[in-house]
Design an enzyme around this catalytic site. Structure first.
Site, PDB file in Angstrom:
ATOM      1  N   LYS A 196     -12.460   5.594  -7.705  1.00 42.57           N
ATOM      2  CA  LYS A 196     -11.717   4.406  -8.163  1.00 42.57           C
ATOM      3  C   LYS A 196     -11.722   3.326  -7.080  1.00 42.57           C
ATOM      4  CE  LYS A 196      -7.139   4.445  -7.681  1.00 42.57           C
ATOM      5  NZ  LYS A 196      -6.520   3.366  -6.899  1.00 42.57           N
ATOM      6  N   ASN A 197     -11.486   3.728  -5.823  1.00 39.19           N
ATOM      7  CA  ASN A 197     -11.304   2.726  -4.762  1.00 39.19           C
ATOM      8  C   ASN A 197     -12.615   2.124  -4.281  1.00 39.19           C
ATOM      9  OD1 ASN A 197      -8.633   3.104  -5.087  1.00 39.19           O
ATOM     10  ND2 ASN A 197      -8.354   4.405  -3.288  1.00 39.19           N
ATOM     11  N   ARG A 248      -3.189  -4.489  -7.647  1.00 39.28           N
ATOM     12  CA  ARG A 248      -3.313  -5.185  -6.351  1.00 39.28           C
ATOM     13  C   ARG A 248      -4.771  -5.457  -6.016  1.00 39.28           C
ATOM     14  NH1 ARG A 248      -0.193  -4.997  -2.251  1.00 39.28           N
ATOM     15  NH2 ARG A 248      -1.928  -4.512  -0.858  1.00 39.28           N
ATOM     16  N   CYS A 274       4.233  -2.484  -3.076  1.00 37.20           N
ATOM     17  CA  CYS A 274       4.185  -1.530  -4.187  1.00 37.20           C
ATOM     18  C   CYS A 274       5.047  -0.348  -3.774  1.00 37.20           C
ATOM     19  CB  CYS A 274       2.749  -1.151  -4.514  1.00 37.20           C
ATOM     20  SG  CYS A 274       2.130   0.151  -3.513  1.00 37.20           S
ATOM     21  N   ARG A 334       2.744  -3.508   2.243  1.00 34.48           N
ATOM     22  CA  ARG A 334       1.297  -3.721   2.110  1.00 34.48           C
ATOM     23  C   ARG A 334       0.892  -5.196   2.204  1.00 34.48           C
ATOM     24  NH1 ARG A 334      -0.916   0.205  -2.534  1.00 34.48           N
ATOM     25  NH2 ARG A 334      -2.872  -0.105  -1.424  1.00 34.48           N
ATOM     26  N   PRO A 335       1.153  -5.836   3.332  1.00 38.57           N
ATOM     27  CA  PRO A 335       0.736  -7.228   3.519  1.00 38.57           C
ATOM     28  C   PRO A 335      -0.801  -7.338   3.527  1.00 38.57           C
ATOM     29  CG  PRO A 335       1.474  -6.292   5.585  1.00 38.57           C
ATOM     30  CD  PRO A 335       1.758  -5.272   4.547  1.00 38.57           C
ATOM     31  N   ASP A 379      -2.339  -9.806   5.589  1.00 33.99           N
ATOM     32  CA  ASP A 379      -2.583 -10.773   6.677  1.00 33.99           C
ATOM     33  C   ASP A 379      -3.959 -10.616   7.313  1.00 33.99           C
ATOM     34  OD1 ASP A 379      -1.133  -8.299   7.451  1.00 33.99           O
ATOM     35  OD2 ASP A 379      -1.617  -9.000   9.460  1.00 33.99           O
ATOM     36  N   GLN A 380      -4.458  -9.390   7.393  1.00 41.02           N
ATOM     37  CA  GLN A 380      -5.774  -9.186   8.029  1.00 41.02           C
ATOM     38  C   GLN A 380      -6.907  -9.738   7.153  1.00 41.02           C
ATOM     39  OE1 GLN A 380      -6.026  -7.727  11.289  1.00 41.02           O
ATOM     40  NE2 GLN A 380      -3.866  -8.318  11.008  1.00 41.02           N
ATOM     41  N   ASP A 400      -4.019   9.331   0.954  1.00 41.23           N
ATOM     42  CA  ASP A 400      -3.982   9.515  -0.500  1.00 41.23           C
ATOM     43  C   ASP A 400      -3.948  10.986  -0.898  1.00 41.23           C
ATOM     44  OD1 ASP A 400      -6.114   6.672  -1.334  1.00 41.23           O
ATOM     45  OD2 ASP A 400      -4.039   6.832  -0.667  1.00 41.23           O
ATOM     46  N   ILE A 431       0.131   5.875   7.839  1.00 41.96           N
ATOM     47  CA  ILE A 431      -0.516   4.680   7.267  1.00 41.96           C
ATOM     48  C   ILE A 431       0.491   3.802   6.528  1.00 41.96           C
ATOM     49  CG2 ILE A 431      -2.344   3.860   5.717  1.00 41.96           C
ATOM     50  CD1 ILE A 431      -3.495   5.478   8.028  1.00 41.96           C
ATOM     51  N   ARG A 466      -3.532   5.625 -13.791  1.00 38.39           N
ATOM     52  CA  ARG A 466      -4.217   4.534 -13.085  1.00 38.39           C
ATOM     53  C   ARG A 466      -5.423   5.067 -12.322  1.00 38.39           C
ATOM     54  NH1 ARG A 466      -0.349   0.652  -9.762  1.00 38.39           N
ATOM     55  NH2 ARG A 466      -2.453  -0.073  -9.276  1.00 38.39           N
TER      56      ARG A 466
HETATM   57  C1  EPZ Z   1      -6.683   1.256   0.140  1.00 40.89           C
HETATM   58  O1  EPZ Z   1      -5.518   0.469   0.148  1.00 40.89           O
HETATM   59  C2  EPZ Z   1      -6.562   2.161  -1.068  1.00 40.89           C
HETATM   60  N1  EPZ Z   1      -6.498   1.344  -2.276  1.00 40.89           N
HETATM   61  C3  EPZ Z   1      -5.311   3.014  -0.964  1.00 40.89           C
HETATM   62  O2  EPZ Z   1      -5.324   3.925  -2.051  1.00 40.89           O
HETATM   63  C4  EPZ Z   1      -5.386   3.826   0.327  1.00 40.89           C
HETATM   64  O3  EPZ Z   1      -4.179   4.550   0.482  1.00 40.89           O
HETATM   65  C5  EPZ Z   1      -5.582   2.894   1.529  1.00 40.89           C
HETATM   66  O4  EPZ Z   1      -6.743   2.075   1.319  1.00 40.89           O
HETATM   67  C6  EPZ Z   1      -5.772   3.662   2.819  1.00 40.89           C
HETATM   68  O5  EPZ Z   1      -6.878   4.512   2.685  1.00 40.89           O
HETATM   69  C7  EPZ Z   1      -7.652   0.831  -2.752  1.00 40.89           C
HETATM   70  O6  EPZ Z   1      -8.714   1.030  -2.187  1.00 40.89           O
HETATM   71  C8  EPZ Z   1      -7.537   0.042  -4.023  1.00 40.89           C
HETATM   72  P1  EPZ Z   1      -5.238  -0.555   3.980  1.00 40.89           P
HETATM   73  P2  EPZ Z   1      -5.427  -0.799   1.165  1.00 40.89           P
HETATM   74  O7  EPZ Z   1      -5.517  -2.016   3.980  1.00 40.89           O
HETATM   75  O8  EPZ Z   1      -6.779  -1.374   1.325  1.00 40.89           O
HETATM   76  C9  EPZ Z   1      -1.582  -2.265   6.523  1.00 40.89           C
HETATM   77  C10 EPZ Z   1      -4.558   5.028  -3.958  1.00 40.89           C
HETATM   78  O9  EPZ Z   1      -3.681   5.888  -4.096  1.00 40.89           O
HETATM   79  N2  EPZ Z   1      -2.209  -3.578   6.328  1.00 40.89           N
HETATM   80  O10 EPZ Z   1      -6.215   0.379   4.585  1.00 40.89           O
HETATM   81  O11 EPZ Z   1      -4.331  -1.673   0.704  1.00 40.89           O
HETATM   82  C11 EPZ Z   1      -1.080  -1.666   5.215  1.00 40.89           C
HETATM   83  O12 EPZ Z   1       0.227  -2.127   4.931  1.00 40.89           O
HETATM   84  C12 EPZ Z   1      -4.307   3.848  -3.055  1.00 40.89           C
HETATM   85  O13 EPZ Z   1      -5.685   5.065  -4.508  1.00 40.89           O
HETATM   86  C13 EPZ Z   1      -1.651  -4.697   6.929  1.00 40.89           C
HETATM   87  O14 EPZ Z   1      -0.625  -4.607   7.611  1.00 40.89           O
HETATM   88  O15 EPZ Z   1      -4.975  -0.060   2.486  1.00 40.89           O
HETATM   89  C14 EPZ Z   1      -1.105  -0.179   5.523  1.00 40.89           C
HETATM   90  O16 EPZ Z   1       0.074   0.152   6.226  1.00 40.89           O
HETATM   91  C15 EPZ Z   1      -2.900   3.848  -2.471  1.00 40.89           C
HETATM   92  N3  EPZ Z   1      -2.242  -5.900   6.755  1.00 40.89           N
HETATM   93  C16 EPZ Z   1      -2.312  -0.035   6.457  1.00 40.89           C
HETATM   94  O17 EPZ Z   1      -2.579  -1.335   6.968  1.00 40.89           O
HETATM   95  C17 EPZ Z   1      -3.394  -6.054   6.012  1.00 40.89           C
HETATM   96  O18 EPZ Z   1      -3.903  -7.192   5.905  1.00 40.89           O
HETATM   97  C18 EPZ Z   1      -3.582   0.455   5.773  1.00 40.89           C
HETATM   98  O19 EPZ Z   1      -3.773  -0.329   4.612  1.00 40.89           O
HETATM   99  C19 EPZ Z   1      -3.948  -4.899   5.409  1.00 40.89           C
HETATM  100  C20 EPZ Z   1      -3.348  -3.678   5.584  1.00 40.89           C
END
Ligand code: EPZ
Length: 430
Positions: free
Chosen positions: A22-23, A93, A117, A122-123, A125-126, A305, A327, A397
């Protein structure tokens, strides 16, 4: 009132086929609009998030032809609008991947700011930092991210933390920027690699995906491709933990064993027997499992996950386990639900302390999010008696035909839409 009703106690035995990730698919569908030629994608999981994103892609004007449940053709030449409607980002999202895709191709994009969520704020900003580094102006106006660039120029970008979404979104925009982009501290997940492979099959020039440094040389245009999504390592891991929790024996097919190594290692550590084949793993759990400590980390560490599913297995293991979530800041909402099933689980900060019990007992619980929902189903499969899981829309989902695949493994589970149907299930299984 859609829910799963489960009569626990049956070891899960048999074979299950894993679908596309999915991801990976969510990002790849967004990237597909970056060419004006037709892109064909198969091995798509037929799950709600995918279907919603396809609606969003159609809404901005792309031509979407659903060949079958697992195959789609997309042509982005008819896109007339670069702004995505709020209703889509509210539902999913990952619509924010259209930011990187539209900005890369059209040098402009407008996508509503995703809210938090159920697992944390889940900001993004990056993501925005990366777009700005490529020369885009990025403003938040009336709840939407408005990104514009006269042209995108390659840049050397250092992510402040490992982020799957930011890595992928920036990679998409940079693939059509002028010159070289380097992304440092990049996420290494298999689905990041799959998106890079997909973009390269369209003519992009991306190297290093799967390592923490990704190098991109921008290209003017991308072209048609025919692509198959990588197997879903989290769906696979979910069935691995279902075998462990129910003392079953499951052959999980259509996987890449290397992607499952962190989960495999943990399950072996607590006493499962795991056999690896080229594209399958077999998980056998014959006796009570042992305790362990688990800490979620970016790939190749233990996946966040898979955290709720592993916690369920540990609620029945012998001894005291600790699960630490590094995470997301709020990914233990399921703990209270498990406690209602007799689990001895206490959340302290970003850790859960679990004292294993012999058996869980069935109860009515509700899914707080996608992976926790799947974990509660696994708990119900292992528990004595009847479990009813509410709010299963979360589970749908990310898991295609979850109840069907589990039933084929011997589970007593049914999706019901009314109390009456629930009663009929209870009478039928006694
Ligand atoms: C992806 O989310 C996945 N979703 C998530 O899967 C998965 O848990 C996550 O990666 C980690 O592997 C999809 O791919 C659609 P991150 P993502 O950016 O990209 C912080 C599921 O169950 N962060 O790696 O949103 C963030 O808050 C879902 O399938 C910032 O602070 O995850 C988190 O604490 C749930 N600023 C950490 O980094 C940013 O700009 C990692 O988030 C981006 C992220």
């Amino acid at each position: 009132m859609e829910q799963y009703i489960i009569k626990g106690g049956n070891p899960l035995v048999g074979e299950v086929e894993i679908g596309g990730a999915k991801n990976a698919a969510l990002a790849i569908l967004a990237a597909a609009i970056m060419t004006d030629e037709t892109v064909r994608i198969d091995n798509l999981p037929d799950v709600r998030d995918i279907n919603v994103l396809l609606e969003a892609i159609e809404m901005i004007g792309a031509t979407v032809d659903r060949v079958d449940r697992h195959t789609v053709r997309i042509n982005g030449s008819t896109i007339g609008d670069v702004s995505v409607d709020y209703e889509y980002i509210k539902k999913i999202r990952a619509s924010y991947y259209l930011l990187g895709a539209l900005l890369g191709k059209y040098k402009k994009a407008e996508v509503p700011l995703p809210g938090g969520c159920n697992i944390g704020s889940r900001p993004i900003d990056q993501h925005l930092k990366g777009f700005r580094a490529l020369g885009a102006s990025v403003d938040i106006l009336h709840g939407a991210i408005v990104a514009r660039a006269s042209s995108l120029e390659g840049s050397h970008i250092f992510l402040d933390m490992v982020s799957v979404g930011a890595t992928i979104n920036i990679m998409m925009a940079a693939s059509m920027a002028r010159g070289r982009t380097i992304i440092e501290n990049a996420a290494r997940e298999p689905h990041v690699v799959d998106v890079a492979n997909f973009l390269n099959s369209m003519g992009a020039n991306i190297k290093g995906a799967g390592t923490d440094v990704i190098r991109i040389r921008g290209v003017e245009q991308l072209h048609a491709t025919d692509y198959s999504i990588v197997p879903d390592m989290i769906e696979a891991g979910t069935y691995m933990t279902a075998a462990a929790a129910t003392k079953g024996d499951i052959l999980i097919k259509n996987v890449i064993p290397k992607h499952l190594e962190a989960t495999t290692a943990k399950l072996v550590e607590i006493g499962c027997q795991i056999e690896e084949f080229d594209d399958a793993v077999r998980v056998i759990a014959s006796r009570r499992l042992r305790r362990t400590h688990v800490k979620t980390l970016p790939y190749p560490g233990f996946p966040t996950d898979m955290q709720p599913q592993m916690a369920v297995v540990l609620t029945m293991s012998e001894g005291t386990s600790i699960v630490t979530e590094s995470i997301f800041e709020n990914r233990f909402k399921y703990a209270d639900e498990l406690a209602r099933m007799g689990a001895d689980i206490k959340v302290e900060g970003n850790s859960a302390i679990i004292d294993g019990v012999e058996r869980l007992t069935g109860a009515r619980v509700s899914a707080p999010d996608l992976r926790a929902g799947a974990a509660l189903v696994i708990a119900g499969l292992a528990a004595d008696g009847i479990t009813m899981v509410d709010d299963i829309v979360y589970v749908q989902r990310g898991y295609e035909d979850f109840e069907g695949k589990l039933s084929s493994l011997g589970a007593n589970i049914q999706r019901v839409f009314s109390e009456k149907e629930a009663q009929k299930f209870k009478l039928r299984i006694g």
